[in-house]
Design a protein around this motif. Structure first.
Motif, PDB file in Angstrom:
ATOM      1  N   GLY A   1     -12.791 -35.513 -61.441  1.00 44.43           N
ATOM      2  CA  GLY A   1     -11.894 -34.503 -62.000  1.00 44.43           C
ATOM      3  C   GLY A   1     -12.466 -33.884 -63.250  1.00 44.43           C
ATOM      4  O   GLY A   1     -12.401 -32.662 -63.450  1.00 44.43           O
ATOM      5  N   SER A   2     -13.065 -34.708 -64.099  1.00 46.38           N
ATOM      6  CA  SER A   2     -13.703 -34.197 -65.314  1.00 46.38           C
ATOM      7  C   SER A   2     -14.865 -33.286 -64.963  1.00 46.38           C
ATOM      8  O   SER A   2     -15.045 -32.212 -65.554  1.00 46.38           O
ATOM      9  CB  SER A   2     -14.188 -35.370 -66.164  1.00 46.38           C
ATOM     10  OG  SER A   2     -14.870 -34.912 -67.305  1.00 46.38           O
ATOM     11  N   PHE A   3     -15.663 -33.684 -63.970  1.00 46.17           N
ATOM     12  CA  PHE A   3     -16.829 -32.913 -63.552  1.00 46.17           C
ATOM     13  C   PHE A   3     -16.422 -31.545 -63.009  1.00 46.17           C
ATOM     14  O   PHE A   3     -17.047 -30.524 -63.303  1.00 46.17           O
ATOM     15  CB  PHE A   3     -17.591 -33.710 -62.489  1.00 46.17           C
ATOM     16  CG  PHE A   3     -18.825 -33.031 -61.971  1.00 46.17           C
ATOM     17  CD1 PHE A   3     -19.996 -33.031 -62.711  1.00 46.17           C
ATOM     18  CD2 PHE A   3     -18.813 -32.402 -60.737  1.00 46.17           C
ATOM     19  CE1 PHE A   3     -21.136 -32.413 -62.229  1.00 46.17           C
ATOM     20  CE2 PHE A   3     -19.941 -31.789 -60.247  1.00 46.17           C
ATOM     21  CZ  PHE A   3     -21.115 -31.787 -60.988  1.00 46.17           C
ATOM     22  N   VAL A   4     -15.347 -31.516 -62.210  1.00 46.51           N
ATOM     23  CA  VAL A   4     -14.906 -30.267 -61.576  1.00 46.51           C
ATOM     24  C   VAL A   4     -14.163 -29.373 -62.562  1.00 46.51           C
ATOM     25  O   VAL A   4     -14.368 -28.146 -62.599  1.00 46.51           O
ATOM     26  CB  VAL A   4     -14.012 -30.580 -60.356  1.00 46.51           C
ATOM     27  CG1 VAL A   4     -13.365 -29.306 -59.822  1.00 46.51           C
ATOM     28  CG2 VAL A   4     -14.828 -31.255 -59.264  1.00 46.51           C
ATOM     29  N   LEU A   5     -13.301 -29.978 -63.377  1.00 46.99           N
ATOM     30  CA  LEU A   5     -12.444 -29.176 -64.247  1.00 46.99           C
ATOM     31  C   LEU A   5     -13.182 -28.577 -65.440  1.00 46.99           C
ATOM     32  O   LEU A   5     -12.760 -27.527 -65.958  1.00 46.99           O
ATOM     33  CB  LEU A   5     -11.277 -30.029 -64.750  1.00 46.99           C
ATOM     34  CG  LEU A   5     -10.179 -30.336 -63.733  1.00 46.99           C
ATOM     35  CD1 LEU A   5      -9.176 -31.323 -64.304  1.00 46.99           C
ATOM     36  CD2 LEU A   5      -9.460 -29.062 -63.299  1.00 46.99           C
TER      37      LEU A   5
END
Length: 404
Positions: A152-156
């Motif tokens: 989620g951190s990588f995508v957001l």
């Protein structure tokens, strides 16, 4: 436990993806708050130090409320607490739009957002996941949830940055309101197989004296207390250490990115291994590997780009890997209705270790002009955690029932 027969693997994986939307968006948004630092300074007319202080308060409150939310869930339900958390996150983002002063910013992020995020934390989501898929598949979902936070951190991160570039803070806060609103029905799906509550009847209260005497939980608590110290050395100091060693910043950032990918991989692998191996033994391997790997980097590996990448990947593989077996042992030996509170307590002590790591690393660097002292402290703590984890498998541990 209402789940009597094992859930099929496709159903468990499908449910896991749904739960990951809830937990991954929450975790990914929180860990990417640093991207908002400059826009928040401009929007709230606050200084760098003031916004940093808001982030510090946000993280401390996030850790502190998790066991409290677990206790609230005992009085109400997981669905109520997670739904409340989603609503509070929504309100915090809406409040950001009008947070043009420092006190309003503190209320939005240090208050509403931190409490809401703590209400949609790992312990509660995993407890409802265990009710849904059964204990046989729970650790598989636990690994997926751990990986979801990193993914989620990588995508957001790039998504949030693109909205900031287009419309500043109001753009990103406004855009996030829609997906946050969609988390509410997702929370209802995640909690759809939770035990039905009878009006006026609450779950059995936690017997804290029994928990404090339970050898498995005590050893887990002592071991996991070191985990935050280790993780925040990586998150706060590793990039700067690579640069200090003469590695160009761009290449150091790539090593750090590979650390993130390895963290996701390690979390998924650990969830799978936790269904096939002794979870206490896995923790011994993870903590022991951290100590040996760190000593190898400090005293054996050349501090060059290839070895920086290798070191980062090794650290990433065990980065979030401890969470699944730790949570699994709590679920195995203690009542599932207690798990959100007890896992929240473990994550709170994790945050305390993180605080000391972040602050002590800077102090020791100023004193010694080297990161070696803080890494050596970490090695000692990892060895201690490995010993505590080895003690889990020694002797007989009782399984506590809520109705005892």
């Amino acid at each position: 436990m209402t789940q009597k027969t094992p859930t099929s693997l496709p159903v468990a994986v499908g449910f896991g993806f749904i739960a990951c939307l809830l937990y991954g968006f929450n975790g990914g948004t929180r860990t990417n708050m640093g991207i908002l630092l400059a826009p928040l300074m401009e929007h709230s007319h606050s200084s760098y130090a003031q916004v940093s202080f808001v982030f510090a308060v946000m993280n401390l409150v996030f850790g502190a409320v998790q066991p409290l939310m677990g206790m609230l869930a005992l009085r109400t339900s997981n669905r109520f607490v997670m739904s409340m958390g989603v609503v509070l996150i929504f309100c915090s983002l809406a409040a950001l739009l009008v947070s043009t002063l420092f006190p309003l910013l503190m209320m939005s992020l240090g208050g509403l957002y931190a409490i809401g995020s703590g209400a949609v934390a790992f312990g509660l989501v995993l407890a409802s996941a265990t009710y849904f898929v059964g204990p046989e598949r729970a650790m598989l979902v636990a690994g997926m949830l751990n990986a979801a936070a990193g993914l989620g951190s990588f995508v957001l991160a790039p998504v949030m940055q693109s909205f900031i570039d287009a419309n500043g803070l109001t753009g990103v806060a406004g855009a996030m309101l829609v997906p946050v609103a969609l988390l509410l029905p997702i929370a209802w799906v995640v909690t759809s197989r939770d035990p039905k509550r009878v009006a006026g009847v609450h779950s059995t209260p936690i017997r804290w004296g029994e928990v404090a005497r339970h050898r498995v939980f005590v050893f887990l608590f002592l071991g996991f207390s070191t985990c935050g110290f280790h993780m925040v050395i990586i998150e706060s100091h590793l990039f700067n250490e690579f640069v200090k060693d003469g590695i160009p910043a761009q290449q150091a950032s790539w090593a750090f990115s590979l650390y993130g990918i390895a963290t996701i991989t390690g979390a998924l692998l650990s969830g799978w291994l936790s269904t096939r191996m002794s979870m206490g033994r896995l923790l011994v391997y993870y903590y022991g590997f951290r100590a040996v790997w760190t000593l190898a980097f400090l005293f054996i590996m050349p501090h060059t780009v290839p070895f920086a990448v290798l070191f980062a990947i090794g650290l990433g593989m065990t980065g979030d890997a401890t969470v699944s077996p730790t949570a699994g042992l709590v679920n195995r030996y203690l009542p599932l209705s207690w798990a959100p509170t007890l896992i929240g307590l473990l994550l709170l002590i994790h945050q305390v270790g993180a605080f000391f790591s972040a602050s002590l690393g800077g102090v020791l660097l100023d004193w010694s002009e080297s990161y070696v002292p803080v890494w050596l402290i970490d090695v000692v703590l990892c060895v201690f955690a490995a010993i505590m984890s080895a003690m889990i498998g020694r002797g007989t541990a009782t399984v506590v029932r809520a109705s005892q």
